[in-house]
Scaffold this motif. Structure first.
Motif, PDB file in Angstrom:
ATOM      1  N   CYS A 279       0.811  -1.220   0.000  1.00 34.42           N
ATOM      2  CA  CYS A 279       0.000   0.000   0.000  1.00 34.42           C
ATOM      3  C   CYS A 279       0.843   1.267   0.000  1.00 34.42           C
ATOM      4  N   CYS A 280       2.064   1.175   0.504  1.00 36.97           N
ATOM      5  CA  CYS A 280       2.910   2.364   0.549  1.00 36.97           C
ATOM      6  C   CYS A 280       3.613   2.626  -0.770  1.00 36.97           C
ATOM      7  N   ASN A 281       3.346   1.831  -1.787  1.00 38.54           N
ATOM      8  CA  ASN A 281       3.965   2.095  -3.082  1.00 38.54           C
ATOM      9  C   ASN A 281       2.899   2.165  -4.164  1.00 38.54           C
ATOM     10  N   LYS A 282       2.717   3.357  -4.702  1.00 38.53           N
ATOM     11  CA  LYS A 282       1.671   3.592  -5.688  1.00 38.53           C
ATOM     12  C   LYS A 282       1.922   2.847  -6.999  1.00 38.53           C
ATOM     13  N   VAL A 283       3.188   2.522  -7.288  1.00 35.78           N
ATOM     14  CA  VAL A 283       3.496   1.771  -8.499  1.00 35.78           C
ATOM     15  C   VAL A 283       2.916   0.365  -8.392  1.00 35.78           C
ATOM     16  N   TYR A 284       3.155  -0.279  -7.251  1.00 36.63           N
ATOM     17  CA  TYR A 284       2.567  -1.598  -7.024  1.00 36.63           C
ATOM     18  C   TYR A 284       1.047  -1.526  -7.136  1.00 36.63           C
ATOM     19  N   MET A 285       0.472  -0.519  -6.485  1.00 33.53           N
ATOM     20  CA  MET A 285      -0.976  -0.387  -6.447  1.00 33.53           C
ATOM     21  C   MET A 285      -1.565  -0.225  -7.850  1.00 33.53           C
ATOM     22  N   ALA A 286      -0.928   0.619  -8.662  1.00 32.03           N
ATOM     23  CA  ALA A 286      -1.424   0.852 -10.019  1.00 32.03           C
ATOM     24  C   ALA A 286      -1.403  -0.436 -10.831  1.00 32.03           C
ATOM     25  N   GLU A 287      -0.308  -1.179 -10.716  1.00 32.34           N
ATOM     26  CA  GLU A 287      -0.184  -2.420 -11.473  1.00 32.34           C
ATOM     27  C   GLU A 287      -1.201  -3.457 -10.998  1.00 32.34           C
ATOM     28  N   ALA A 288      -1.354  -3.575  -9.690  1.00 30.61           N
ATOM     29  CA  ALA A 288      -2.273  -4.567  -9.130  1.00 30.61           C
ATOM     30  C   ALA A 288      -3.720  -4.263  -9.495  1.00 30.61           C
ATOM     31  N   LEU A 289      -4.135  -3.004  -9.393  1.00 31.73           N
ATOM     32  CA  LEU A 289      -5.504  -2.617  -9.734  1.00 31.73           C
ATOM     33  C   LEU A 289      -5.779  -2.841 -11.215  1.00 31.73           C
ATOM     34  N   ASN A 290      -4.799  -2.512 -12.051  1.00 29.71           N
ATOM     35  CA  ASN A 290      -4.965  -2.697 -13.486  1.00 29.71           C
ATOM     36  C   ASN A 290      -5.108  -4.174 -13.839  1.00 29.71           C
ATOM     37  N   ASN A 291      -4.266  -5.018 -13.234  1.00 28.19           N
ATOM     38  CA  ASN A 291      -4.314  -6.455 -13.533  1.00 28.19           C
ATOM     39  C   ASN A 291      -5.613  -7.104 -13.060  1.00 28.19           C
ATOM     40  N   ALA A 292      -6.222  -6.523 -12.035  1.00 28.78           N
ATOM     41  CA  ALA A 292      -7.486  -7.064 -11.515  1.00 28.78           C
ATOM     42  C   ALA A 292      -8.707  -6.439 -12.188  1.00 28.78           C
ATOM     43  N   ASN A 293      -8.472  -5.571 -13.181  1.00 29.38           N
ATOM     44  CA  ASN A 293      -9.556  -4.893 -13.910  1.00 29.38           C
ATOM     45  C   ASN A 293     -10.474  -4.103 -12.977  1.00 29.38           C
ATOM     46  N   ILE A 294      -9.870  -3.492 -11.975  1.00 29.84           N
ATOM     47  CA  ILE A 294     -10.621  -2.629 -11.063  1.00 29.84           C
ATOM     48  C   ILE A 294     -10.598  -1.210 -11.617  1.00 29.84           C
ATOM     49  N   PRO A 295     -11.750  -0.541 -11.737  1.00 32.87           N
ATOM     50  CA  PRO A 295     -11.788   0.781 -12.365  1.00 32.87           C
ATOM     51  C   PRO A 295     -11.027   1.839 -11.563  1.00 32.87           C
ATOM     52  N   THR A 296     -10.194   2.579 -12.259  1.00 35.58           N
ATOM     53  CA  THR A 296      -9.437   3.688 -11.673  1.00 35.58           C
ATOM     54  C   THR A 296      -9.442   4.827 -12.677  1.00 35.58           C
ATOM     55  N   PRO A 297      -9.048   6.033 -12.276  1.00 33.99           N
ATOM     56  CA  PRO A 297      -8.796   7.057 -13.287  1.00 33.99           C
ATOM     57  C   PRO A 297      -7.708   6.549 -14.237  1.00 33.99           C
ATOM     58  N   LYS A 298      -7.673   7.062 -15.448  1.00 31.05           N
ATOM     59  CA  LYS A 298      -6.636   6.647 -16.393  1.00 31.05           C
ATOM     60  C   LYS A 298      -5.269   6.851 -15.757  1.00 31.05           C
ATOM     61  N   THR A 299      -4.488   5.780 -15.735  1.00 32.44           N
ATOM     62  CA  THR A 299      -3.230   5.775 -14.991  1.00 32.44           C
ATOM     63  C   THR A 299      -2.111   5.230 -15.854  1.00 32.44           C
TER      64      THR A 299
END
Length: 483
Positions: A279-299
């Motif tokens: 959680c303390c690394n936004k790079v990990y978070m962006a990759e994980a959310l994208n791979n799980a197809n969880i909606p986020t702002p365009k990242t």
């Protein structure tokens, strides 16, 4: 399973192995095929594992992509923590003294390649260090005073291995990569005293003084002995059965060392070290959310080779985030191309990778509290006065630093918000999380997954009251009862 050895310069790598592909760190980090790859084991042999280096990000993104990484980010961080090295020294003191007993000099260096040393008599000692830290190439220096002590533990690159060791290293590598299972440290079990870690003068504490008082009151009702401990009390942690972290968590501060030691010793815990790392690394978070197809702002993850393509994805304004930004620190907004270029240039000097995200303005952010995969509170955080974020640390008046908050029952939160919050929390594993979600055009967009979320008296507990504290402390108690 696909197996990859990740190095800085594949052309310099002399080891040849069957069924394993050697690629560069840059390729693994930036090529889209590896972001989509499933069922892979990653052997990270980069020359540098320092925080936010390429070697660090290889292991971090491997975990975000669901790949099995060796070493893990946890292993890398453990190696850099002097306090954890001291713990290892104390825990394995008998083995160290027995193994080095016959050495006449005052200093000794142990080189460990894939868990082995050239001398058979150091087999058990080498295996112990590898089992604990899981780093492929290690160099451990000892010195003798009244007994043998660990002076330093360092990860080394292939280039630092003496020429006369290379042949043996290749043999050890062949044996290592042929294994189907890899050792990990085992945990012990424990019982019923609670330590609450609080840092005095924390600039953004996760719980205010009244909330800490309430946690103590409720914990005592649940038959915990409770003690507030500080970052100076790491050596005392073993005396407790449970740890609740209520200080700001970062990879490089004391909270991680406490969490890691608690995990190693089988102490019941909230937060887990894995949660802090992820959680303390936004790079990990962006990759994980994208791979799980969880909606986020365009990242988009920015590195030095794709800067000119970022705005094609995000547009302007664009939000830029340092990988370890928390509580709006390290989060910037660029309104123009010039601002974007200046901010990115400055941020990439500190980290190999940063995050760019489409600006998605909203009146408020949802915060859904998730505990062990269950939603247990819901808040709406409104933007700080005249600002685009919840927190405005540059506000001249203290009352303008954050916006208003309201709290409501879970049943009144739109189901799509709850569902996406639960899906997001599952990516990080069991624990306590606060999921930040914006609702834009009727669509939920996950902004952030927070470990160690705020539980403040008079904010997150407005609707459910004491039950919030009971839920968290009961989760700790359940961890103990299941041991």
């Amino acid at each position: 399973m696909n197996k990859y050895i990740i190095v800085n310069k594949p052309e310099d790598w002399k080891l040849t192995l069957d069924n394993i592909t050697i690629i560069s760190a840059q390729t693994y980090l930036t090529h889209p095929d590896f972001a989509k790859l499933k069922n892979a084991r990653i052997f990270n042999l980069c020359k540098d594992y320092s925080y936010q280096s390429k070697g660090y990000y290889v292991s971090l993104l491997a975990e975000a992509r669901g790949h099995l990484a060796t070493p893990t980010v946890k292993n890398i961080v453990d190696l850099r923590a002097p306090k954890l090295v001291k713990i290892v020294s104390e825990e394995f003191d008998d083995l160290i003294q027995i193994s080095l007993k016959g050495i006449k000099s005052q200093e000794f260096t142990l080189s460990i390649y894939f868990g082995q040393n050239l001398a058979r008599k150091y087999k058990d000692l080498s295996a112990m260090f590898h089992k604990h830290f899981q780093i492929p190439f290690l160099r451990v220096r000892f010195n003798f005073t009244t007994k043998w002590n660990i002076k330093s533990i360092k990860a080394i690159s292939e280039a630092e291995i003496p020429p006369e060791h290379i042949e043996s290293m290749h043999q050890f590598a062949a044996q290592y990569f042929a294994k189907k299972r890899y050792d990990t440290p085992k945990k012990t079990t424990s019982e019923f005293d609670l330590a609450i870690l609080v840092q005095k003068d924390d600039i953004a504490p996760p719980s205010n003084a009244k909330a800490i008082k309430k946690f103590i009151e409720v914990a005592e009702k649940l038959n915990f002995y409770v003690e507030i401990i500080s970052p100076k009390d790491l050596s005392r942690l073993s005396a407790f059965d449970a740890l609740f972290i209520r200080q700001s968590t970062e990879v490089n501060n004391e909270a991680y060392a406490f969490a890691r030691k608690a995990q190693q010793e089988g102490i019941a815990i909230i937060d887990y070290p894995d949660a802090i790392l992820k959680c303390c690394n936004k790079v990990y978070m962006a990759e994980a959310l994208n791979n799980a197809n969880i909606p986020t702002p365009k990242t988009i993850i920015i590195h030095k080779e794709n800067i000119d393509k970022v705005l094609e994805v995000t547009g302007l304004p664009v939000v830029l985030k340092s990988p370890d930004s928390t509580f709006s620190f390290g989060v910037k907004k660029a309104n123009t191309v010039v601002e974007f270029q200046e901010l990115v240039t400055a941020m990439l000097k500190k980290s190999e990778l940063i995050i760019a995200q489409e600006f998605s303005p909203s009146e408020y952010d949802w915060r859904i509290g998730i505990l062990d995969n269950k939603a247990f509170y819901a808040c709406r955080y409104y933007m700080a006065k005249g600002h685009w974020q919840i927190y405005n640390w540059e506000a001249k008046q203290k009352n303008d630093m954050d916006g208003n908050t309201d709290c409501l029952p879970i049943e009144k939160v739109p189901k799509k918000i709850i569902n996406v919050a639960l899906r997001s929390a599952k990516l990080m594993g069991k624990g306590l999380y606060g999921i930040d979600i914006k609702e834009v055009g009727g669509k939920p967009l996950v902004i952030e997954i927070n470990d160690n979320p705020n539980i403040d008296f008079g904010v997150e507990d407005i609707y459910y009251g004491e039950q919030i504290y009971i839920e968290i402390l009961s989760a700790l108690k359940n961890r103990l009862l299941k041991k």
